[in-house]
Scaffold this motif. Structure first.
Motif, PDB file in Angstrom:
ATOM      1  N   MET A   1       0.839  -1.202   0.000  1.00  0.00           N
ATOM      2  CA  MET A   1       0.000   0.000   0.000  1.00  0.00           C
ATOM      3  C   MET A   1       0.876   1.254   0.000  1.00  0.00           C
ATOM      4  SD  MET A   1      -3.201   0.597   2.561  1.00  0.00           S
ATOM      5  CE  MET A   1      -4.117  -0.770   1.889  1.00  0.00           C
ATOM      6  N   ILE A   2       0.528   2.236  -0.853  1.00  0.00           N
ATOM      7  CA  ILE A   2       1.260   3.519  -0.812  1.00  0.00           C
ATOM      8  C   ILE A   2       0.256   4.660  -0.691  1.00  0.00           C
ATOM      9  CG2 ILE A   2       3.257   2.754  -2.180  1.00  0.00           C
ATOM     10  CD1 ILE A   2       2.079   4.435  -4.517  1.00  0.00           C
ATOM     11  N   VAL A   3       0.757   5.784  -0.161  1.00  0.00           N
ATOM     12  CA  VAL A   3      -0.073   6.987  -0.131  1.00  0.00           C
ATOM     13  C   VAL A   3       0.488   7.945  -1.172  1.00  0.00           C
ATOM     14  CG1 VAL A   3      -0.760   8.980   1.272  1.00  0.00           C
ATOM     15  CG2 VAL A   3      -0.708   6.691   2.295  1.00  0.00           C
ATOM     16  N   MET A   4      -0.393   8.499  -2.005  1.00  0.00           N
ATOM     17  CA  MET A   4       0.029   9.460  -3.035  1.00  0.00           C
ATOM     18  C   MET A   4      -0.658  10.784  -2.736  1.00  0.00           C
ATOM     19  SD  MET A   4      -0.566   7.011  -6.348  1.00  0.00           S
ATOM     20  CE  MET A   4       0.465   7.909  -7.503  1.00  0.00           C
ATOM     21  N   LYS A   5       0.142  11.834  -2.540  1.00  0.00           N
ATOM     22  CA  LYS A   5      -0.450  13.145  -2.249  1.00  0.00           C
ATOM     23  C   LYS A   5      -0.237  14.071  -3.449  1.00  0.00           C
ATOM     24  CE  LYS A   5       0.073  17.590  -0.999  1.00  0.00           C
ATOM     25  NZ  LYS A   5       1.060  18.643  -1.283  1.00  0.00           N
ATOM     26  N   PRO A  32      -2.889   2.215  -4.138  1.00  0.00           N
ATOM     27  CA  PRO A  32      -2.717   3.592  -3.664  1.00  0.00           C
ATOM     28  C   PRO A  32      -3.901   4.126  -2.866  1.00  0.00           C
ATOM     29  CG  PRO A  32      -3.277   3.581  -5.998  1.00  0.00           C
ATOM     30  CD  PRO A  32      -3.134   2.135  -5.588  1.00  0.00           C
ATOM     31  N   VAL A  33      -3.567   4.940  -1.860  1.00  0.00           N
ATOM     32  CA  VAL A  33      -4.563   5.760  -1.162  1.00  0.00           C
ATOM     33  C   VAL A  33      -4.189   7.198  -1.516  1.00  0.00           C
ATOM     34  CG1 VAL A  33      -5.340   6.556   1.113  1.00  0.00           C
ATOM     35  CG2 VAL A  33      -4.929   4.121   0.705  1.00  0.00           C
ATOM     36  N   VAL A  34      -5.151   7.955  -2.043  1.00  0.00           N
ATOM     37  CA  VAL A  34      -4.827   9.271  -2.586  1.00  0.00           C
ATOM     38  C   VAL A  34      -5.257  10.371  -1.613  1.00  0.00           C
ATOM     39  CG1 VAL A  34      -5.354  10.877  -4.479  1.00  0.00           C
ATOM     40  CG2 VAL A  34      -4.993   8.435  -4.962  1.00  0.00           C
TER      41      VAL A  34
END
Ligand code: ADP
Ligand code: ASP
Ligand code: MG
Length: 450
Positions: A1-5, A32-34
């Motif tokens: 899981m990655i977070v993309m801002k 992704p969690v945006v």
């Protein structure tokens, strides 16, 4: 899981939003969690709107409301979105705006709580638009309300996250959802335990991203902005600034604290704690590798003892406290800093001599009270329009000749205070605001033109 801002410029136009959708598509295998900011420049307009509403300036209120809503409406049109869910979200956003403005008008005076209700609406709309665009691109996606997930204290305008409460909700609601679709969350926004909207402070979406990553157990946060990574200086002052490949958490935190706007100063706190890799990337140049900020400092060997980047903070006030009682006395510093603590005013740089202490501050809201209390035990001098220049690099403290190299180039510059040795990686000094462009460019040329 990655977070993309994605920051404001990354969602600033229909083309930019389409690029963002492509970038997210390329990461689907990493779940992704945006996290998204408001459309570029619109939070500033909402801040102006709070002022206009407090003072009951109707021409200005109408102008700013229309500008805010028209900009979103145009984006929705340019992206040919007509999904009922999005159109009703737009209606809710418009209603939220209307009622927040009315409440401020009725109050007739500024309130941090009403400010937060109003300035958070930018993120509410941008996240709904982005989720709709992702769906349009065949990506299963949903907007999630950060106010249900990011629980904070009630310090409106600069709220601090309550990690335990937030983590429980993120684990229960967001994590399972992220297994099924791509959640799009509002950066910058949260709510207190009574359910009132809060914000984490200007530029706080970067911080939201690492906080969510920590609560999700994600190993990487990608911060997508409008520059090729962390650069050797602010590109608006130094157009030839170069990308830095790797930085340690400490180096990046130091730069962020001393004004490198590309990362919000608190962003690295959750990253250090949970060893989350943070990568700064350019949504206008998505193939470029950007800057990796991590614990390991890969590839840094030859950069030890060198300045890696130069940051600055301008428009600061220097407070010099002079007291012969300070000489050899204990407890003086404690009472001095106690005054700043009492007025919740952060201190940037400190330099001391036998009988005086110079301190720089950014937030002058309580300056009068601070000076009054300090004058009870010392003479106080105030100087305004000063700037801190901060050189960051590895092993700056222990490298012979480095301070001379930095300061030796400033022979025509009046220096008000110097700080070296507080950490191994930072040499800072105070100059006149007006000297900034010349000094930063001079130093940059010295360290980066070879
Ligand atoms: P976003 O909207 O994506 O959050 P910001 O405007 O907050 O973007 O931050 C990006 C900006 O930070 C850049 O456009 C640049 O002008 C500024 N900046 C200042 N110092 C630096 C630096 N050392 N490296 C990169 N960018 C910097
Ligand atoms: N939109 C907010 C701001 O402009 C938060 C952010 O962009 O990080 O401050
Ligand atoms: Mg930002």
């Amino acid at each position: 899981m990655i977070v993309m801002k994605f920051g404001g410029t990354s969602v600033g136009s229909a083309d930019a939003i389409k690029r963002v959708a492509d970038i997210i598509k390329s990461r689907l295998d990493q779940k992704p969690v945006v996290v998204v900011s408001a459309v570029g420049g619109l939070t500033d307009k909402l801040v102006e709107l709070t002022r206009a509403a407090c003072s009951g300036n109707h021409t200005e209120i109408d102008r700013l409301k229309n500008l805010f809503l028209d900009t979103h409406q145009k984006l929705i049109q340019d992206l040919s979105l007509s999904e009922p869910v999005l159109l009703s979200a737009f209606e809710s956003g418009a209603n939220m705006l209307e009622s927040a403005v009315q409440m401020l008008e009725q109050a007739g005076e500024y309130s941090d709580e009403l400010y937060d209700s109003l300035v958070s609406i930018g993120e509410f709309l941008s996240s709904n638009i982005l989720a709709a665009v992702l769906q349009r691109n065949g990506i299963d996606s949903q907007m999630h309300d950060s106010r249900q997930l990011m629980i904070t204290d009630s310090e409106f305008g600069s709220a601090r996250p309550l990690m335990q409460e937030s983590r429980v909700r993120v684990q229960k609601n967001l994590k399972p959802a992220a297994e099924k679709h791509v959640p799009v969350l509002q950066g910058f926004v949260g709510s207190d335990t009574a359910g009132r909207t809060t914000t984490l402070g200007r530029g706080g979406s970067d911080y939201s991203a690492t906080l969510f990553a920590s609560m999700l157990g994600a190993h990487t946060v990608e911060i997508w902005s409008d520059v090729d990574g962390v650069l050797s200086a602010d590109p608006s002052l130094v157009p030839s600034a170069q990308r830095i490949r790797h930085m340690t958490f400490q180096e990046a935190a130091e730069l962020a604290y001393f004004g490198a706007k590309v990362i919000h100063p608190s962003t690295l706190l959750p990253a250090v704690e949970d060893n989350i890799r943070v990568i700064i990337l350019n949504s206008m140049n998505p193939e470029f590798k950007g800057t990796i900020i991590s614990n390991t400092g890969e590839d840094r060997g030859e950069e030890d003892g060198r300045v890696k980047s130069i940051a600055y903070k301008e428009n600061l006030t220097v407070i010099t406290v002079i007291s012969s009682r300070m000489l050899m006395s204990h407890g003086f510093m404690a009472s001095l800093f106690g005054v700043f603590q009492k007025y919740r005013t952060a201190v940037d740089l400190v330099a001391t001599s036998e009988v005086s202490v110079s301190i720089t501050i950014d937030d002058t809201r309580h300056l009068k009270d601070i000076v009054r209390e300090l004058e009870a035990f010392a003479a106080v001098e105030i100087e305004t329009e000063k700037a801190v220049v901060c050189c960051v690099g590895e092993s700056l403290k222990g490298t012979p000749g480095l301070a001379a190299q930095i300061l030796g180039h400033l022979e025509h510059t009046k220096i008000y205070a110097i700080s070296l040795g507080g950490s191994d990686i930072n040499l800072s000094f105070v100059i006149e605001d007006a000297e900034l462009p010349r000094v930063i460019n001079r130093l940059h040329e010295q360290f980066f033109s070879k």
